[in-house]
Design an enzyme around this catalytic site. Structure first.
Site, PDB file in Angstrom:
ATOM      1  N   LYS A   1     -48.781  10.618  -7.064  1.00 41.72           N
ATOM      2  CA  LYS A   1     -50.326  10.212  -6.479  1.00 41.72           C
ATOM      3  C   LYS A   1     -51.704  10.511  -7.552  1.00 41.72           C
ATOM      4  CE  LYS A   1     -49.589   6.557  -3.687  1.00 41.72           C
ATOM      5  NZ  LYS A   1     -48.258   6.945  -3.447  1.00 41.72           N
ATOM      6  N   SER A  50     -51.019   7.416   3.808  1.00 41.51           N
ATOM      7  CA  SER A  50     -49.985   7.239   4.989  1.00 41.51           C
ATOM      8  C   SER A  50     -49.527   8.289   4.225  1.00 41.51           C
ATOM      9  CB  SER A  50     -48.857   6.317   5.053  1.00 41.51           C
ATOM     10  OG  SER A  50     -48.393   6.459   3.271  1.00 41.51           O
ATOM     11  N   GLU A  61     -38.222  -2.579  -2.890  1.00 34.95           N
ATOM     12  CA  GLU A  61     -39.734  -2.333  -1.105  1.00 34.95           C
ATOM     13  C   GLU A  61     -37.696  -1.986  -0.960  1.00 34.95           C
ATOM     14  OE1 GLU A  61     -42.057  -5.329  -1.501  1.00 34.95           O
ATOM     15  OE2 GLU A  61     -39.968  -6.936  -1.743  1.00 34.95           O
ATOM     16  N   GLY A  96     -39.534  -4.458   4.697  1.00 37.16           N
ATOM     17  CA  GLY A  96     -40.507  -4.871   4.292  1.00 37.16           C
ATOM     18  C   GLY A  96     -40.783  -5.280   3.086  1.00 37.16           C
ATOM     19  N   ASP A 108     -42.155  -8.111   1.119  1.00 42.24           N
ATOM     20  CA  ASP A 108     -43.808  -8.638   1.024  1.00 42.24           C
ATOM     21  C   ASP A 108     -43.526  -8.388  -0.828  1.00 42.24           C
ATOM     22  OD1 ASP A 108     -44.423  -5.664   1.424  1.00 42.24           O
ATOM     23  OD2 ASP A 108     -46.100  -6.605   0.590  1.00 42.24           O
ATOM     24  N   SER A 165     -40.199   9.105  -7.376  1.00 41.64           N
ATOM     25  CA  SER A 165     -41.991   9.198  -6.701  1.00 41.64           C
ATOM     26  C   SER A 165     -42.353  10.455  -6.873  1.00 41.64           C
ATOM     27  CB  SER A 165     -42.609   7.922  -6.749  1.00 41.64           C
ATOM     28  OG  SER A 165     -41.391   7.740  -5.054  1.00 41.64           O
TER      29      SER A 165
HETATM   30  C1  LIG Z   1     -47.470   6.076  -2.630  1.00 43.43           C
HETATM   31  C2  LIG Z   1     -45.479   6.090  -3.217  1.00 43.43           C
HETATM   32  C3  LIG Z   1     -45.349   5.332  -3.549  1.00 43.43           C
HETATM   33  C4  LIG Z   1     -45.655   3.510  -3.788  1.00 43.43           C
HETATM   34  O1  LIG Z   1     -46.295   3.717  -4.980  1.00 43.43           O
HETATM   35  P1  LIG Z   1     -47.761   1.887  -4.195  1.00 43.43           P
HETATM   36  O2  LIG Z   1     -48.468   2.559  -5.888  1.00 43.43           O
HETATM   37  O3  LIG Z   1     -48.059   1.843  -3.669  1.00 43.43           O
HETATM   38  O4  LIG Z   1     -46.508   1.243  -5.075  1.00 43.43           O
HETATM   39  C5  LIG Z   1     -43.443   5.202  -3.521  1.00 43.43           C
HETATM   40  N1  LIG Z   1     -42.930   6.064  -3.892  1.00 43.43           N
HETATM   41  C6  LIG Z   1     -44.195   7.540  -3.647  1.00 43.43           C
HETATM   42  C7  LIG Z   1     -43.271   8.331  -3.390  1.00 43.43           C
HETATM   43  C8  LIG Z   1     -45.281   7.244  -2.386  1.00 43.43           C
HETATM   44  O5  LIG Z   1     -46.380   8.390  -2.142  1.00 43.43           O
END
Ligand SMILES: *Cc1c(COP(=O)(O)O)cnc(C)c1O
Length: 321
Positions: A54, A79, A205, A209, A211, A305
């Site tokens: 992010k 979150s 996902e 959820g 969706d 991620s």
């Molecule tokens: C935010 C986040 C996601 C999901 O990313 P999106 O761009 O909302 O789809 C996945 N893994 C981690 C660690 C995140 O912080």
């Protein structure tokens, strides 16, 4: 009407974040490859600054604000990881930040956000609307709202992770990316469609959820109640409008992973690859493990991620028999 970003925007974002974001490593493991029966390339954003991808999107978005807006400051609701990302990017760029975070956000994430110098406003994620709280703070204080995924500059920034992955390892047969609101997946899809055109792009996902899957099938964005899952970074109620435009065009499939599968993947990451990955960061690998039969012999990209998890919670999850 805002328009979704293009691959050129991902390239421009890569220039902007250069020297500020880490170029994270791509890890491989022979043991894991043998277990799965494919060649896996893990793009390890758990090693990114503040512990998740992010930072890429937040830094790209904040570095595009004009001087007046930079002085007034920014507000974000999240979150967790988006909060830390905006707080850190704002501190680096000298911009004041206010972050709206749920009461039940992991304490490590709240503490890190405050540690980066942000003001934190808490809310109840099951009864209050964080988007409304963010909009009110933005309107009252003249702050620029930086959304976690439904924003072209954020999406383009997130796409740089896959851009780097493909630059490092070349074309792939398949790419698995976790999916919350769709910022990461849409950015990844832009990079993959440009640099590895025949690659199968799969979003993953939480099972609680689905969706995103239902949205892809129905052709319009499906809204759900906040899903109850250990994947706290993907507890979103719907895809973003801009991400969905790219996802419906470029993403081949969306699959799900259960909490039990996330814990199993977390254990493999810890015991075999020696890396700490938060539950949401395990979504893509969990799906690859489940779908191993159809991936046999392929070159598969796996976006890991993030790695932000309280140590006690990590121990409790990987320690369960
Ligand atoms: C935010 C986040 C996601 C999901 O990313 P999106 O761009 O909302 O789809 C996945 N893994 C981690 C660690 C995140 O912080």
């Amino acid at each position: 009407m805002p328009t979704p970003p293009t691959f050129d925007d991902v390239r421009a974002a890569a220039e902007r974040i250069r020297g500020h974001a880490h170029r994270t490593p791509v890890l491989t493991s022979r043991r894991v490859d043998e277990e799965v029966g494919a060649r896996l390339y893990f793009k390890c954003e758990n090693f990114q600054r503040m512990g998740a991808f992010k930072f890429r999107g937040a830094f790209n978005a904040l570095s595009r604000l004009d001087a007046d807006q930079g002085r007034a400051g920014v507000v974000a609701y999240s979150s967790g990881n988006h909060a830390q990302a905006v707080a850190l990017a704002a501190r680096i760029l000298g911009i004041p930040s206010t972050i709206v975070m749920p009461y039940d956000a992991p304490e490590a994430k709240v503490a890190a956000t405050i540690g980066y110098g942000a003001s934190v406003v808490r809310y109840d994620r099951y009864t209050e609307d964080r988007e409304e709280i963010g909009r009110t703070l933005a309107a009252d204080g003249g702050l620029a709202l930086v959304p976690p995924y439904d924003h072209a500059d954020v999406m383009a920034g997130q796409g740089t992770a896959t851009l780097e992955l493909l630059e490092d390892v070349g074309e792939l047969d398949a790419l698995f990316v976790c999916l919350g609101g769709g910022g990461l997946l849409s950015g990844a899809a832009l990079a993959a469609r440009a640099l590895s055109p025949s690659c199968r792009i799969v979003g993953v996902e939480p099972e609680a959820g689905d969706d995103g899957l239902r949205s892809l099938r129905s052709g319009s964005i499906v809204h759900i109640d906040t899903p109850v899952t250990i994947a706290d970074g993907a507890q979103t109620q719907h895809l973003g409008v801009l991400p969905f435009e790219i996802i419906r065009r470029d993403v081949d499939d969306i699959v799900t992973a259960s909490d039990a599968e996330l814990v199993a993947a977390m254990r493999v990451f810890a015991s075999t690859m020696k890396i700490v990955v938060e539950p949401t960061g395990c979504l893509a690998f969990a799906a690859v493990r489940r779908l191993r039969d159809e991936l046999a012999g392929q070159r598969v990209g796996v976006v890991v991620s993030g790695g932000n998890i309280d140590l006690a919670r990590f121990a409790a999850l990987v320690g369960e028999a």
